[in-house]
Design an enzyme around this catalytic site. Sequence first.
Site, short mmCIF file in Angstrom:
data_model
loop_
_atom_site.label_atom_id
_atom_site.label_comp_id
_atom_site.label_asym_id
_atom_site.label_seq_id
_atom_site.Cartn_x
_atom_site.Cartn_y
_atom_site.Cartn_z
N SER A 22 0.84 -1.20 0.00
CA SER A 22 0.00 0.00 0.00
C SER A 22 0.87 1.25 0.00
O SER A 22 2.07 1.20 0.28
CB SER A 22 -0.91 -0.01 1.23
N ASP A 128 -4.17 -8.94 13.71
CA ASP A 128 -3.35 -8.86 14.91
C ASP A 128 -4.25 -8.96 16.13
O ASP A 128 -5.42 -8.57 16.09
CB ASP A 128 -2.58 -7.53 14.93
N SER A 193 6.55 -10.86 16.54
CA SER A 193 6.21 -10.53 17.94
C SER A 193 5.31 -11.62 18.51
O SER A 193 4.29 -11.97 17.93
CB SER A 193 5.50 -9.18 18.02
N ASP A 233 5.69 -3.21 8.41
CA ASP A 233 6.21 -3.05 7.04
C ASP A 233 7.70 -2.71 7.10
O ASP A 233 8.50 -3.21 6.30
CB ASP A 233 5.45 -1.92 6.32
#
Length: 308
Positions: A22, A128, A193, A233
């Site tokens: 994007s 997420d 993560s 990103d």
Amino acid sequence: MAPPILSLALPSETGRVLSIQSHTVQGYVGNKSAVFPLQLLGFDVDPIHSVQFSNHTGYPSFKGQVLNGQQLWELIEGLEANDLLYYTHLLTGYIGSVSFLNTVLDVVSKLRSINPKLTYVCDPVLGDEGKLYVPEELVTVYRERVVPLASMLTPNQFEAELLTGLRIQSEEDGREACNLLHAVGPSKVVITSINIDGKLLLIGSNLKEKGQTPKQFKIAIPKIEAYFTGTGDLMTSLLLGWSNKHPDNLEKAAELAVSSLQALLQRTLTDYKSAGHDPKSSSLEIRLIQSQDDIRSPEIKFKAEIYS
């Protein structure tokens, strides 16, 4: 007569990346977050914007355009018609529709027909913290068709769970999720993560040869009480860049990437506070340009611990 294509006649010693992500006019997410760091690390980067929005969607409003699969393929055809389709790396991030993702799969196939050694770094942006960002049918396409083609995969905990069907509640689960993903395709997996008992970890795994035991490691990551946009990103682009410089040493690449990112987040936090803004009150735009020295030559402050 057209001049020689210097990127082919004098190829970058580092590599050339096609980055399909994007784009926002203002702020740093997607390609705006990934292209500049890769350029700082020595890559030629050609971005294709899957969407072009005025700003990221966390603001009260946004305007812009969405590229469809046919439009993506037209750009690829235009490049091919001029012999411009030689890439060392493909990088993909957020993709919002099945039709666009299917075209991305065609792009992988086309690029590998030109350079069989193409490295495909895939950030499978699905969601997420238990919440999907994309239509549910994308999960199946990623699991069955995209993951097998990827050279490196960089999911978060929730995405790794979606792609493996394994609930990650411990470090052992994280390592097993990496093994399950290796079995499908990618030789490098970094779960960026994982929250275990209130502690944040990165878990990485490098399978150098099929049939061998992968080399696995963890890096403890400090928790920052703020929400930033564009960090995933950025992290994936840093992992691409540093793992290219250290191809057999994923843990070193991850140390450099994490150290870069943490220095940038601390600068972002400090700058917002000095402007009188409460960092917990809204999502923060990262200070990418101001952190270029930390991207180009980070000081390693976060060390990998190798699993025995």
